[in-house]
Design a protein around this motif. Structure first.
Motif, PDB file in Angstrom:
ATOM      1  N   TYR A 145       3.658 -10.878  -6.070  1.00  0.00           N
ATOM      2  CA  TYR A 145       3.306  -9.712  -6.878  1.00  0.00           C
ATOM      3  C   TYR A 145       4.058  -9.764  -8.205  1.00  0.00           C
ATOM      4  N   SER A 146       3.611  -8.982  -9.175  1.00  0.00           N
ATOM      5  CA  SER A 146       4.191  -8.997 -10.518  1.00  0.00           C
ATOM      6  C   SER A 146       5.427  -8.119 -10.616  1.00  0.00           C
ATOM      7  N   ASP A 147       5.973  -8.060 -11.832  1.00  0.00           N
ATOM      8  CA  ASP A 147       7.138  -7.213 -12.113  1.00  0.00           C
ATOM      9  C   ASP A 147       6.853  -5.749 -11.794  1.00  0.00           C
ATOM     10  N   VAL A 148       5.603  -5.323 -11.973  1.00  0.00           N
ATOM     11  CA  VAL A 148       5.233  -3.935 -11.723  1.00  0.00           C
ATOM     12  C   VAL A 148       5.495  -3.577 -10.263  1.00  0.00           C
ATOM     13  N   GLU A 149       5.325  -4.547  -9.372  1.00  0.00           N
ATOM     14  CA  GLU A 149       5.529  -4.308  -7.949  1.00  0.00           C
ATOM     15  C   GLU A 149       6.810  -4.990  -7.466  1.00  0.00           C
ATOM     16  N   ASP A 150       7.825  -5.044  -8.313  1.00  0.00           N
ATOM     17  CA  ASP A 150       9.158  -5.554  -8.010  1.00  0.00           C
ATOM     18  C   ASP A 150       9.188  -7.022  -7.595  1.00  0.00           C
ATOM     19  N   ASN A 151       8.264  -7.829  -8.087  1.00  0.00           N
ATOM     20  CA  ASN A 151       8.231  -9.264  -7.792  1.00  0.00           C
ATOM     21  C   ASN A 151       8.250  -9.554  -6.297  1.00  0.00           C
ATOM     22  N   ALA A 152       7.604  -8.731  -5.518  1.00  0.00           N
ATOM     23  CA  ALA A 152       7.572  -8.939  -4.068  1.00  0.00           C
ATOM     24  C   ALA A 152       6.887 -10.257  -3.745  1.00  0.00           C
ATOM     25  N   TYR A 153       7.325 -10.897  -2.676  1.00  0.00           N
ATOM     26  CA  TYR A 153       6.778 -12.179  -2.244  1.00  0.00           C
ATOM     27  C   TYR A 153       6.559 -12.124  -0.737  1.00  0.00           C
ATOM     28  N   LYS A 154       5.357 -12.530  -0.304  1.00  0.00           N
ATOM     29  CA  LYS A 154       5.049 -12.563   1.120  1.00  0.00           C
ATOM     30  C   LYS A 154       4.428 -13.917   1.436  1.00  0.00           C
ATOM     31  N   ALA A 155       4.687 -14.420   2.623  1.00  0.00           N
ATOM     32  CA  ALA A 155       4.098 -15.686   3.054  1.00  0.00           C
ATOM     33  C   ALA A 155       3.935 -15.676   4.566  1.00  0.00           C
ATOM     34  N   THR A 156       2.931 -16.409   5.031  1.00  0.00           N
ATOM     35  CA  THR A 156       2.707 -16.591   6.455  1.00  0.00           C
ATOM     36  C   THR A 156       1.958 -17.898   6.662  1.00  0.00           C
TER      37      THR A 156
END
Length: 167
Positions: A77-88
């Motif tokens: 996700y971008s800076d707007v969404e706090d640079n969140a990162y998800k993986a599976t």
């Protein structure tokens, strides 16, 4: 040129050494590489590691799962969404951690694992620009897959990819 680009999918630290000429290692790497490491570079490095591990460990498996399917799915996700990162990892087997495994595998089967071929649903999304980058690396039924797409926001991403990146 040696040292022109340094790919590190993890933070680099320098505990106690002074090999960076007195500068912090992260700033040293930015100076050497010409800037901060891009998300695509980190994803590519992580995917290369994943694929190499899959190839090495693939011979030790007792029975193949769903025609040799193993996909690394990532959402940044971008800076707007706090640079969140998800993986599976999606294998279309019963041991998957993907919450919508059956729907994700069905949409991949319908499009032969092609993100561009997935049709968008009819949901209404806002025009807020908060880019979301998704990537899919690995093997779908024995065929290599490597796709990266950027969507304007998470609503548009979910509208176009359905259950695949909804984890």
């Amino acid at each position: 040129m040696i040292g022109e680009r340094f790919l590190a999918p993890f933070p680099v630290t320098n505990p106690g050494g002074n090999i960076c000429g007195g500068r912090e290692p992260a700033r040293f790497l930015q100076k050497v590489s010409g800037g901060p490491l891009s998300m695509s570079a980190r994803i590519l490095a992580f995917a290369a590691l994943f694929v190499s591990l899959f190839l090495v460990s693939g011979t030790a498996q007792a029975a193949p799962r769903d025609h040799n399917t193993a996909l690394l799915l990532e959402v940044q996700y971008s800076d707007v969404e706090d640079n969140a990162y998800k993986a599976t990892v999606l294998t279309c087997g019963r041991t998957d951690n993907h919450p919508r495994r059956a729907q994700a595998c069905a949409s991949l089967a319908a499009t032969s694992a092609d993100l561009d071929a997935m049709a968008a649903d009819d949901r209404a999304c806002t025009f807020i620009y908060a880019p979301v980058e998704v990537s899919m690396f690995g093997f779908w039924r024995g065929e290599p897959v490597a796709e990266v797409r950027t969507f304007p926001n998470s609503c548009v991403m979910l509208a176009h990819t359905g259950a695949l990146f909804d984890f």
